[in-house]
Design an enzyme around this catalytic site. Structure first.
Site, PDB file in Angstrom:
ATOM      1  N   LYS A 175       0.846  -1.187   0.000  1.00 46.51           N
ATOM      2  CA  LYS A 175       0.000   0.000   0.000  1.00 46.51           C
ATOM      3  C   LYS A 175       0.882   1.238   0.000  1.00 46.51           C
ATOM      4  O   LYS A 175       1.504   1.591   0.991  1.00 46.51           O
ATOM      5  CB  LYS A 175      -0.921   0.047   1.233  1.00 46.51           C
ATOM      6  CG  LYS A 175      -2.101   0.954   0.958  1.00 46.51           C
ATOM      7  CD  LYS A 175      -2.494   1.935   2.011  1.00 46.51           C
ATOM      8  CE  LYS A 175      -1.774   3.129   2.405  1.00 46.51           C
ATOM      9  NZ  LYS A 175      -1.918   4.329   1.576  1.00 46.51           N
ATOM     10  N   GLY A 228       6.882   4.910   8.147  1.00 46.82           N
ATOM     11  CA  GLY A 228       6.080   6.126   8.216  1.00 46.82           C
ATOM     12  C   GLY A 228       6.221   6.773   9.576  1.00 46.82           C
ATOM     13  O   GLY A 228       7.219   6.568  10.277  1.00 46.82           O
ATOM     14  N   SER A 229       5.215   7.529   9.956  1.00 42.45           N
ATOM     15  CA  SER A 229       5.339   8.320  11.185  1.00 42.45           C
ATOM     16  C   SER A 229       5.133   7.445  12.426  1.00 42.45           C
ATOM     17  O   SER A 229       4.449   6.410  12.373  1.00 42.45           O
ATOM     18  CB  SER A 229       4.315   9.445  11.161  1.00 42.45           C
ATOM     19  OG  SER A 229       3.022   8.893  11.119  1.00 42.45           O
ATOM     20  N   THR A 230       5.685   7.896  13.516  1.00 40.37           N
ATOM     21  CA  THR A 230       5.545   7.167  14.781  1.00 40.37           C
ATOM     22  C   THR A 230       4.077   7.116  15.185  1.00 40.37           C
ATOM     23  O   THR A 230       3.582   6.100  15.696  1.00 40.37           O
ATOM     24  CB  THR A 230       6.414   7.843  15.862  1.00 40.37           C
ATOM     25  OG1 THR A 230       7.778   7.768  15.414  1.00 40.37           O
ATOM     26  CG2 THR A 230       6.303   7.151  17.196  1.00 40.37           C
ATOM     27  N   GLU A 231       3.342   8.190  14.909  1.00 36.17           N
ATOM     28  CA  GLU A 231       1.920   8.235  15.261  1.00 36.17           C
ATOM     29  C   GLU A 231       1.142   7.115  14.536  1.00 36.17           C
ATOM     30  O   GLU A 231       0.364   6.380  15.162  1.00 36.17           O
ATOM     31  CB  GLU A 231       1.397   9.603  14.823  1.00 36.17           C
ATOM     32  CG  GLU A 231       0.051   9.959  15.336  1.00 36.17           C
ATOM     33  CD  GLU A 231      -0.411  11.267  14.665  1.00 36.17           C
ATOM     34  OE1 GLU A 231       0.439  12.080  14.267  1.00 36.17           O
ATOM     35  OE2 GLU A 231      -1.633  11.422  14.537  1.00 36.17           O
ATOM     36  N   GLY A 233       2.442   4.454  13.272  1.00 34.53           N
ATOM     37  CA  GLY A 233       2.999   3.194  13.776  1.00 34.53           C
ATOM     38  C   GLY A 233       2.271   2.735  15.032  1.00 34.53           C
ATOM     39  O   GLY A 233       1.941   1.548  15.181  1.00 34.53           O
ATOM     40  N   GLU A 250       9.410   1.082  10.900  1.00 31.74           N
ATOM     41  CA  GLU A 250      10.508   2.027  10.682  1.00 31.74           C
ATOM     42  C   GLU A 250       9.885   3.412  10.710  1.00 31.74           C
ATOM     43  O   GLU A 250       9.133   3.784   9.799  1.00 31.74           O
ATOM     44  CB  GLU A 250      11.193   1.729   9.354  1.00 31.74           C
ATOM     45  CG  GLU A 250      11.800   0.331   9.375  1.00 31.74           C
ATOM     46  CD  GLU A 250      12.477  -0.075   8.081  1.00 31.74           C
ATOM     47  OE1 GLU A 250      13.263  -1.031   8.129  1.00 31.74           O
ATOM     48  OE2 GLU A 250      12.223   0.543   7.043  1.00 31.74           O
ATOM     49  N   CYS A 285      13.762  10.268   6.817  1.00 29.31           N
ATOM     50  CA  CYS A 285      13.607   9.847   8.213  1.00 29.31           C
ATOM     51  C   CYS A 285      14.890  10.131   8.985  1.00 29.31           C
ATOM     52  O   CYS A 285      14.849  10.441  10.169  1.00 29.31           O
ATOM     53  CB  CYS A 285      13.269   8.377   8.272  1.00 29.31           C
ATOM     54  SG  CYS A 285      14.371   7.346   7.297  1.00 29.31           S
ATOM     55  N   GLU A 390       9.650  16.084  14.976  1.00 28.15           N
ATOM     56  CA  GLU A 390      10.101  15.844  13.602  1.00 28.15           C
ATOM     57  C   GLU A 390       9.347  16.793  12.665  1.00 28.15           C
ATOM     58  O   GLU A 390       8.125  16.774  12.605  1.00 28.15           O
ATOM     59  CB  GLU A 390       9.803  14.393  13.206  1.00 28.15           C
ATOM     60  CG  GLU A 390      10.332  14.068  11.826  1.00 28.15           C
ATOM     61  CD  GLU A 390      10.040  12.631  11.403  1.00 28.15           C
ATOM     62  OE1 GLU A 390       8.909  12.179  11.599  1.00 28.15           O
ATOM     63  OE2 GLU A 390      10.962  11.989  10.862  1.00 28.15           O
TER      64      GLU A 390
HETATM   65  P1  TAP Z   1       2.414   8.448   7.554  1.00 29.72           P
HETATM   66  O1  TAP Z   1       1.399   9.503   7.532  1.00 29.72           O
HETATM   67  O2  TAP Z   1       2.575   7.642   8.781  1.00 29.72           O
HETATM   68  O3  TAP Z   1       2.070   7.512   6.298  1.00 29.72           O
HETATM   69  C1  TAP Z   1       2.866   6.424   5.945  1.00 29.72           C
HETATM   70  C2  TAP Z   1       2.008   5.385   5.275  1.00 29.72           C
HETATM   71  O4  TAP Z   1       1.052   4.914   6.222  1.00 29.72           O
HETATM   72  C3  TAP Z   1       1.215   5.917   4.082  1.00 29.72           C
HETATM   73  O5  TAP Z   1       1.107   4.886   3.111  1.00 29.72           O
HETATM   74  C4  TAP Z   1      -0.139   6.184   4.704  1.00 29.72           C
HETATM   75  O6  TAP Z   1      -1.206   6.166   3.785  1.00 29.72           O
HETATM   76  C5  TAP Z   1      -0.244   5.014   5.646  1.00 29.72           C
HETATM   77  N1  TAP Z   1      -1.245   5.205   6.691  1.00 29.72           N
HETATM   78  C6  TAP Z   1      -1.804   6.360   7.126  1.00 29.72           C
HETATM   79  N2  TAP Z   1      -2.718   6.102   8.084  1.00 29.72           N
HETATM   80  C7  TAP Z   1      -2.722   4.758   8.258  1.00 29.72           C
HETATM   81  C8  TAP Z   1      -3.438   3.890   9.105  1.00 29.72           C
HETATM   82  N3  TAP Z   1      -4.348   4.335   9.961  1.00 29.72           N
HETATM   83  N4  TAP Z   1      -3.175   2.562   9.048  1.00 29.72           N
HETATM   84  C9  TAP Z   1      -2.230   2.091   8.190  1.00 29.72           C
HETATM   85  N5  TAP Z   1      -1.543   2.864   7.340  1.00 29.72           N
HETATM   86  C10 TAP Z   1      -1.772   4.187   7.370  1.00 29.72           C
HETATM   87  O7  TAP Z   1       3.847   8.981   7.234  1.00 29.72           O
HETATM   88  P2  TAP Z   1       4.250   9.987   6.084  1.00 29.72           P
HETATM   89  O8  TAP Z   1       3.884  11.329   6.554  1.00 29.72           O
HETATM   90  O9  TAP Z   1       3.726   9.483   4.795  1.00 29.72           O
HETATM   91  O10 TAP Z   1       5.815   9.792   6.032  1.00 29.72           O
HETATM   92  C11 TAP Z   1       6.661  10.536   6.812  1.00 29.72           C
HETATM   93  C12 TAP Z   1       7.095   9.761   8.028  1.00 29.72           C
HETATM   94  O11 TAP Z   1       7.723   8.542   7.632  1.00 29.72           O
HETATM   95  C13 TAP Z   1       8.114  10.503   8.850  1.00 29.72           C
HETATM   96  O12 TAP Z   1       7.812  10.375  10.204  1.00 29.72           O
HETATM   97  C14 TAP Z   1       9.418   9.788   8.522  1.00 29.72           C
HETATM   98  O13 TAP Z   1      10.407   9.903   9.481  1.00 29.72           O
HETATM   99  C15 TAP Z   1       8.948   8.395   8.356  1.00 29.72           C
HETATM  100  N6  TAP Z   1       9.910   7.604   7.569  1.00 29.72           N
HETATM  101  C16 TAP Z   1      10.679   6.706   8.229  1.00 29.72           C
HETATM  102  C17 TAP Z   1      11.627   5.970   7.547  1.00 29.72           C
HETATM  103  C18 TAP Z   1      12.446   4.992   8.309  1.00 29.72           C
HETATM  104  S1  TAP Z   1      13.259   3.890   7.462  1.00 29.72           S
HETATM  105  N7  TAP Z   1      12.508   5.002   9.608  1.00 29.72           N
HETATM  106  C19 TAP Z   1      11.797   6.138   6.170  1.00 29.72           C
HETATM  107  C20 TAP Z   1      11.005   7.066   5.514  1.00 29.72           C
HETATM  108  C21 TAP Z   1      10.042   7.796   6.243  1.00 29.72           C
HETATM  109  P3  TAP Z   1      -1.842   7.522   3.191  1.00 29.72           P
HETATM  110  O14 TAP Z   1      -0.735   8.496   3.049  1.00 29.72           O
HETATM  111  O15 TAP Z   1      -2.381   7.060   1.909  1.00 29.72           O
HETATM  112  O16 TAP Z   1      -2.884   7.959   4.151  1.00 29.72           O
END
Ligand code: TAP
Length: 488
Positions: A175, A228-231, A233, A250, A285, A390
């Site tokens: 996804k 994705g985000s800790t929230e 997660g 992660e 990240c 962050e």
């Molecule tokens: P999120 O908002 O957490 O989204 C990540 C993924 O999770 C997206 O595909 C999102 O889908 C999905 N998602 C959202 N709500 C969900 C739910 N209730 N249940 C399951 N999946 C859900 O993060 P982001 O804003 O896209 O990415 C930025 C974050 O990722 C930052 O905190 C960054 O540090 C972290 N990140 C970490 C790493 C490593 S390796 N530690 C690498 C890259 C990024 P939709 O967007 O379609 O809603």
């Protein structure tokens, strides 16, 4: 308007209910593509198809060398597609073309070959329990696994994680993030020409609140790898409790990049600037968003950073001369702007940057793009929200310290523990402090030095469930089974 399709059971198809989500080009603010707005019915199709492929295809039964060869063919196809796939990714999430075409996709192909090779190294142990017993372990695939991917680096994450999961023998459901799904959906076209059984890979685009939530609680899925985000997660942990899923999370970071007076300050300034600003506008990240500088060189170093930040060419990610592209999504653009305001109102002093949108770029075609200038705040206060939270944008704080102990105290004073940088000419100090930093990766006199052969994972609230990369990467996608035979 381009439309990209889901990939389920070997077919490229729209969402069952026919809905679409707009995908915005962050450099222009225009809707440039649409992706399926899938729902739980599409996910059910994907889970059924993955289960059938896992149970019935030859993927788990072919010799390891054959599975590895098939994955290497996929890596070759990915490498050959760098031009067109890189362009789609750049239009979709704004990462500079130089990076998507010339670094991310070729790098992913190398990583895929490494992971494919690991398929041939899966071995168990024999354990000498007692003379009358024979005990051994075997490593088995989990079964059906899901990959939930963020918008900041969709293609390389997809290629690496999917290859690892497949190399371990699993069938997968992917996804992508709704704002940046086009690259991954487009990449599924490569499977039409590959010897990977239909159903081993499905990509279902849609909202996190719909498809993501349904994945988290689905009893037919044995493992989730979430980036994705800790929230989010935390939410996945809650929802995955039903069938006690195996989770690899992660998550976010607020990583310190620590500069001592005895470092090569020019190199350190280049590394600290690239650690937060270029090329992806802090949307990493591992972004080194807290730059800790020894007090005796603090003013000098902040000035070096100011000059470097001011010299970064912000603009069209399709232009090969661009050093830093836009923020990937409208929501994140708003969030970054509010942090810039917050930094000011919290009393941090703005060293450079802070301007956004049309004030940053000269071309009228980009005036609605989500651009933010490289922004640096100076503060002594690590408890400010801009020092703790962050931001996921090109915004850093520079904080002075007076001793090793104080540097470590500030560096570790965060809920996160993803990465840390150390810049010093003293090798003893480098080793000493590397051990004291709460971080999954420590980089000395370099930064963001990620490599597929080196394990990577977060400590504290930056992640849990294991490490990606490195020689044991496939074990994250497998369960160990112990077999004990009584020989008496
Ligand atoms: P999120 O908002 O957490 O989204 C990540 C993924 O999770 C997206 O595909 C999102 O889908 C999905 N998602 C959202 N709500 C969900 C739910 N209730 N249940 C399951 N999946 C859900 O993060 P982001 O804003 O896209 O990415 C930025 C974050 O990722 C930052 O905190 C960054 O540090 C972290 N990140 C970490 C790493 C490593 S390796 N530690 C690498 C890259 C990024 P939709 O967007 O379609 O809603």
């Amino acid at each position: 308007m381009q439309q990209f399709l889901n990939y389920i059971a070997g077919e490229h198809r729209p969402a069952r209910a026919g809905g679409w989500l707009d995908s915005v080009n962050p450099a222009t603010g225009d809707v440039w593509a649409q992706v399926p707005d899938s729902d739980v019915d599409d996910l059910e199709d994907a889970v059924r198809s993955a289960r059938a492929a896992y149970d019935d295809s030859d993927w788990r039964t072919v010799p390891m060398a054959v599975r590895a060869a098939r994955l290497r063919s996929w890596a070759d196809a990915v490498e050959a597609s760098a031009d067109w796939l890189g362009e789609i990714e750049t239009r979709d999430n704004g990462r500079p073309l130089n990076e998507t075409q010339h670094t991310q996709i070729p790098g992913a192909a190398m990583q895929m070959r490494y992971l494919a090779g690991l398929a041939e190294t899966i071995v168990g142990d024999t354990i000498d329990v007692r003379p009358s017993a024979f005990a051994y372990t075997v490593w088995e695939p989990v079964g059906v696994c899901a990959l939930i991917i963020p918008w900041n680096g969709p293609l390389p994450l997809f290629f690496a994680k999917a290859t690892a999961a497949l190399a371990a023998g699993n069938a997968i459901i992917v996804k992508p993030a709704q704002q940046a799904s086009a690259g991954i959906l487009a990449a599924t076209r490569l499977f039409d020409e590959l010897d990977i059984p239909p159903g081993m890979v499905q990509v279902v685009s849609g909202r996190g609140s719909t498809v993501g939530d349904a994945i988290s609680s689905h009893r037919g899925i044995g493992k989730i790898s979430f980036t994705g985000s800790t929230e989010t997660g935390r939410r996945i942990i809650d929802r995955a409790a039903g069938n006690v899923k195996n989770l690899l999370l992660e998550l976010g970071g607020k990583s310190p990049n620590i500069v001592f007076a005895d470092a090569d300050l020019d190199r350190a300034a280049a590394g600290a600037s690239a650690g937060i600003f270029t090329p992806n506008a802090g949307q990493a990240c591992v972004a080194g968003s807290r730059i800790l500088v020894e007090e005796s060189v603090y003013d000098d170093f902040v000035e070096r950073l100011r000059v470097r930040a001011g010299g970064i060419q912000v603009g069209d990610p399709l232009d090969p001369g661009t050093g830093m592209g836009p923020i990937a999504t409208a929501g994140q653009f708003k969030a970054v702007q509010s942090y810039v305001e917050l930094g000011r109102s919290e009393g941090a002093s703005l060293v450079t940057g802070g301007r956004v949108g049309a004030d940053v770029v000269s071309s009228t075609s980009l005036e609605h793009g989500y651009f933010v200038e490289p922004t640096l705040f100076a503060t002594r206060d690590n408890s400010l929200r801009v020092s703790q939270e962050e931001i996921f944008g090109p915004v850093a704080v520079a904080i002075p310290f007076r001793s090793e102990d104080e540097a470590i105290m500030i560096a570790n004073d965060t809920p996160y523990g993803l990465a840390a940088g150390l810049w010093t000419g003293d090798v003893g100090r480098a080793h000493r402090l590397a051990r004291r930093l709460d971080a999954g990766s420590v980089w000395v006199n370099t930064y963001k030095a990620l490599h597929w052969a080196v394990p990577f994972g977060g400590h504290k609230e930056s992640g849990t469930g294991g490490t990606a990369n490195g020689p044991t990467a496939l074990r994250e996608w497998m369960d160990a089974k112990s077999v004990v035979l009584d020989l008496s």
